[in-house]
Design an enzyme around this catalytic site. Sequence first.
Site, PDB file in Angstrom:
ATOM      1  N   ARG A   1      -1.550 -42.806   3.228  1.00  0.00           N
ATOM      2  CA  ARG A   1      -2.459 -43.746   3.874  1.00  0.00           C
ATOM      3  C   ARG A   1      -2.140 -45.142   3.363  1.00  0.00           C
ATOM      4  NH1 ARG A   1      -9.040 -44.439   3.470  1.00  0.00           N
ATOM      5  NH2 ARG A   1      -9.148 -46.099   5.055  1.00  0.00           N
ATOM      6  N   HIS A   2      -2.199 -46.112   4.254  1.00  0.00           N
ATOM      7  CA  HIS A   2      -1.938 -47.514   3.903  1.00  0.00           C
ATOM      8  C   HIS A   2      -2.813 -47.980   2.748  1.00  0.00           C
ATOM      9  CE1 HIS A   2      -5.744 -48.845   5.664  1.00  0.00           C
ATOM     10  NE2 HIS A   2      -5.508 -47.991   6.642  1.00  0.00           N
ATOM     11  N   GLY A   3      -2.423 -49.091   2.137  1.00  0.00           N
ATOM     12  CA  GLY A   3      -3.216 -49.708   1.086  1.00  0.00           C
ATOM     13  C   GLY A   3      -4.529 -50.253   1.624  1.00  0.00           C
TER      14      GLY A   3
ATOM     15  N   TRP B   1     -11.470 -55.097   5.222  1.00  0.00           N
ATOM     16  CA  TRP B   1     -12.389 -54.338   6.072  1.00  0.00           C
ATOM     17  C   TRP B   1     -12.707 -52.973   5.473  1.00  0.00           C
ATOM     18  CZ3 TRP B   1     -11.946 -54.816  12.080  1.00  0.00           C
ATOM     19  CH2 TRP B   1     -12.242 -56.129  12.467  1.00  0.00           C
ATOM     20  N   ASN B   2     -11.732 -52.325   4.801  1.00  0.00           N
ATOM     21  CA  ASN B   2     -12.045 -51.075   4.108  1.00  0.00           C
ATOM     22  C   ASN B   2     -13.178 -51.315   3.111  1.00  0.00           C
ATOM     23  OD1 ASN B   2      -8.582 -50.204   3.910  1.00  0.00           O
ATOM     24  ND2 ASN B   2     -10.089 -49.146   5.168  1.00  0.00           N
TER      25      ASN B   2
ATOM     26  N   GLY C   1      -9.962 -49.005  13.131  1.00  0.00           N
ATOM     27  CA  GLY C   1      -9.374 -48.483  14.347  1.00  0.00           C
ATOM     28  C   GLY C   1      -8.073 -49.199  14.672  1.00  0.00           C
TER      29      GLY C   1
ATOM     30  N   ARG D   1      -1.187 -53.185   8.388  1.00  0.00           N
ATOM     31  CA  ARG D   1      -1.552 -52.615   7.080  1.00  0.00           C
ATOM     32  C   ARG D   1      -0.654 -51.444   6.700  1.00  0.00           C
ATOM     33  NH1 ARG D   1      -5.559 -51.798  10.882  1.00  0.00           N
ATOM     34  NH2 ARG D   1      -6.325 -49.659  11.202  1.00  0.00           N
TER      35      ARG D   1
ATOM     36  N   GLU E   1      -3.532 -45.795  14.168  1.00  0.00           N
ATOM     37  CA  GLU E   1      -4.867 -45.255  13.920  1.00  0.00           C
ATOM     38  C   GLU E   1      -5.573 -44.951  15.229  1.00  0.00           C
ATOM     39  OE1 GLU E   1      -6.897 -43.441  12.494  1.00  0.00           O
ATOM     40  OE2 GLU E   1      -7.679 -44.603  10.808  1.00  0.00           O
ATOM     41  N   ARG E   2      -6.527 -44.059  15.134  1.00  0.00           N
ATOM     42  CA  ARG E   2      -7.380 -43.718  16.273  1.00  0.00           C
ATOM     43  C   ARG E   2      -8.117 -44.975  16.719  1.00  0.00           C
ATOM     44  NH1 ARG E   2     -12.804 -39.935  15.824  1.00  0.00           N
ATOM     45  NH2 ARG E   2     -13.113 -39.694  18.056  1.00  0.00           N
TER      46      ARG E   2
END
Length: 196
Positions: A8-10, A14-15, A22, A58, A82-83
Amino acid sequence: MTIIGFIRHGVTAWNKEGRAQGSSNIPLDEEGVETARKLAERLAEEKWDIIFTSPMIRARQTADLLAEQSGVPVVEDDRLRERSGGLIEGTTEQERLQKWGPKWRELDLKFETAESVIARGLEFVNEKISENPDQRLLIVSHGSFIKRIIAALMEDSQYAVTIDNTSLTVIDAEKKSCLLLNDTAHLAGGSYGDSV
């Protein structure tokens, strides 16, 4: 035997804010770059043949940091994106509750369906296994995507776990065996052995 490492990206701003990303193209923040570098140091000690990545910034930034350390080529594929989060992209849980109420997940908010994500993800994985027999493939993508693809590949919903930023999950594609799940030992600063 073909080995697939899912990453998974860093982390992004927003995370940290709890915003649904999305298909929004949000870059890594400073911490995201640093943790991706730590993962790159870990993976440089292992043999990987190619890095496939989502074209979203990302994921691409994460893949490029891995490639800088390892010298492994990076190939973008749109099927790893991403979805799509539809109307919730950019919102926090609290904002979704305020705007659509507690049953917002039951509304048609224009999400990409889980079935669509799994179909494109499995198409990609099966194609790359066929094209790259007996190789070690890294796939840099997104949490929701990786969670669904791992559970589908393993044919077991127990693998549908939350996927942490810069975590590594390793699958033996032929044996359908999960060798490592959501591992972030590189972030703890401790020792870790080869993924496999």
